[in-house]
Design an enzyme around this catalytic site. Sequence first.
Site, PDB file in Angstrom:
ATOM      1  N   TYR A  34      13.082   7.551  75.055  1.00  0.00           N
ATOM      2  CA  TYR A  34      12.506   6.171  74.277  1.00  0.00           C
ATOM      3  C   TYR A  34      13.678   5.251  74.097  1.00  0.00           C
ATOM      4  CZ  TYR A  34      11.786   4.364  69.841  1.00  0.00           C
ATOM      5  OH  TYR A  34      11.533   3.332  68.799  1.00  0.00           O
TER       6      TYR A  34
ATOM      7  N   ARG B 104      18.481  14.996  47.300  1.00  0.00           N
ATOM      8  CA  ARG B 104      18.815  14.733  48.609  1.00  0.00           C
ATOM      9  C   ARG B 104      18.881  16.090  49.106  1.00  0.00           C
ATOM     10  NH1 ARG B 104      24.066  14.293  49.268  1.00  0.00           N
ATOM     11  NH2 ARG B 104      24.386  12.849  47.671  1.00  0.00           N
TER      12      ARG B 104
ATOM     13  N   ASP C  36      12.369  16.267  72.696  1.00  0.00           N
ATOM     14  CA  ASP C  36      11.387  15.452  71.867  1.00  0.00           C
ATOM     15  C   ASP C  36       9.973  15.492  72.162  1.00  0.00           C
ATOM     16  OD1 ASP C  36      10.172  13.174  70.716  1.00  0.00           O
ATOM     17  OD2 ASP C  36      11.875  11.718  71.035  1.00  0.00           O
TER      18      ASP C  36
ATOM     19  N   LYS D 106       4.392   9.714  64.252  1.00  0.00           N
ATOM     20  CA  LYS D 106       3.258   9.618  65.290  1.00  0.00           C
ATOM     21  C   LYS D 106       2.278  10.686  64.847  1.00  0.00           C
ATOM     22  CE  LYS D 106       6.016   6.338  66.842  1.00  0.00           C
ATOM     23  NZ  LYS D 106       7.257   6.803  67.069  1.00  0.00           N
TER      24      LYS D 106
HETATM   25  C1  LIG Z   1       9.426   9.481  71.640  1.00  0.00           C
HETATM   26  C2  LIG Z   1       9.913   8.963  70.468  1.00  0.00           C
HETATM   27  N1  LIG Z   1      10.974   9.490  69.969  1.00  0.00           N
HETATM   28  C3  LIG Z   1      11.584   8.961  68.920  1.00  0.00           C
HETATM   29  C4  LIG Z   1      11.211   7.735  68.282  1.00  0.00           C
HETATM   30  C5  LIG Z   1      11.757   7.111  67.004  1.00  0.00           C
HETATM   31  O1  LIG Z   1      11.008   7.398  65.890  1.00  0.00           O
HETATM   32  P1  LIG Z   1      11.088   6.605  64.879  1.00  0.00           P
HETATM   33  O2  LIG Z   1      10.140   5.222  65.124  1.00  0.00           O
HETATM   34  O3  LIG Z   1      10.150   7.273  63.542  1.00  0.00           O
HETATM   35  O4  LIG Z   1      12.271   6.146  64.225  1.00  0.00           O
HETATM   36  C6  LIG Z   1       9.854   7.327  68.826  1.00  0.00           C
HETATM   37  C7  LIG Z   1       9.276   6.010  68.177  1.00  0.00           C
HETATM   38  O5  LIG Z   1       8.653   5.332  68.724  1.00  0.00           O
HETATM   39  C8  LIG Z   1       9.191   7.990  70.030  1.00  0.00           C
HETATM   40  O6  LIG Z   1       8.196   7.189  70.413  1.00  0.00           O
END
Ligand SMILES: Cc1ncc(COP(=O)(O)O)c(C=O)c1O
Length: 446
Positions: free
Chosen positions: A130, A77, A207, A232
Amino acid sequence: MTPAVLNAEASTSNGHANGANGVHAAKKGSLDGFGTRAIHAGSEANEETGAVIPPISLSTTYKQDAIGKHKGFEYSRSGNPNRNAFETTLAALESGGAYALAFSSGSATTATVLQSLGPDAHIISVNDVYGGTFRYMTRVAAENQGLQTTFVDLENADDDTIRAAFRPNTKLIWIESPTNPTLRLIDIPRIVSLARSMPSDPLVLVDNTFLSPFYSSPLLQGADIVMHSLTKYVNGHSDVVMGALVLPAHRAAVAEKLRFLQNAIGAVPSAYDCWLAQRGAKTLHLRMKAHGANALAVARFLQQSPHVEEVIYPGLATHPRNDLAYRSLSPHARVFVDRYVKEHGDEAGGFPYGGMISFRIRGGADEAERFLTSARLFTLAESLGGVESLAEHPARMTHGSIPPAERALLGIGDNLVRLSVGVEEVEDLIADVEQALEAAAAVSKA
Ligand SMILES: Cc1ncc(COP(=O)(O)O)c(C=O)c1O
């Protein structure tokens, strides 16, 4: 080439990086183009066996020769060879980055950052952040740590309006650019300079999930932290859920605090997921160029269709922030884009800028749904950033939890469709979009 040149300090043969404090620093060498870093940083041949690809290290614990005397690993971990190797890759890929930390999902990454702010902090967030980030801010952190969040239209608000949102306890500004699903762009250097002028000197986090480290380098634009849902583009094959943070060298203390929380909270990815994500990241530059070129061509096709009301793609010359999109390209994406435009001339009608497109189909929810169920290559599914093309209906899928009035304000109407354009043959993608649009148009005629 000796990959060690790329990451002289950071790695040993097993990918173990800088074990003493658990923070991994990437150093630039002479052979350090983006694609070269993607393939070599954190990924040198195994010293024992000569294996070119790092072995997957599943052990949860590590032998100590005497108490505290070990080879840099104690318990998985806290750090393991695959995670450390992948963190080295990421720190090298996100330009301006020195420290990278991997988590078990993008959402776990968000949770760890917000927890690091402590009790009763205030943050400013872009208003169409998001949905899962919005949910964590307003329904988890607000309840559990008294986090206050002010949501601001960071694209259109003037400086005075943004300044008025700051409070003495404002510790962080949360930016997403482009926003999801309406692909609005935020001027990152402008927000950074506003943040720097405020007494609480908040950190600026971007982000960078939608553009990936290929198209955008927020740390070079002054941001303090970059966050990714690696689920992604960075992994890129729709088979890993993971997240990460990357920080510049001058944010060592913040990185150290986040490293402590990464271990203390324990939302860490498995060694196997790190191995897969590292393999995916090796082709990030190739995939992002193909995603961008395909998306631009599909966007251009949609623009000319009588069945489409509006196409939103920041690379299109008609996008209201097309100039900002160009200005904010990472140095390596700028080279690719300039070459692309030179080769394709005005016919390009814009430039590649990631793989995400949103468009408003003529009609409403029924036409949108028929488009989505008629498409054969664009799979109807949430998520984005994989090699395969996906399509979804934000109003009823990814953004369904947002109240309708709020959705309307954000421009998420029933006729809005979001595409994640993959790297299939572009002619096939266009043919698929064409036949799905025809099928959708038949709904209106029926
Ligand atoms: C722009 C963005 N940030 C964060 C996340 C969250 O990521 P995760 O689905 O890997 O938890 C997403 C998920 O769709 C996203 O599109």
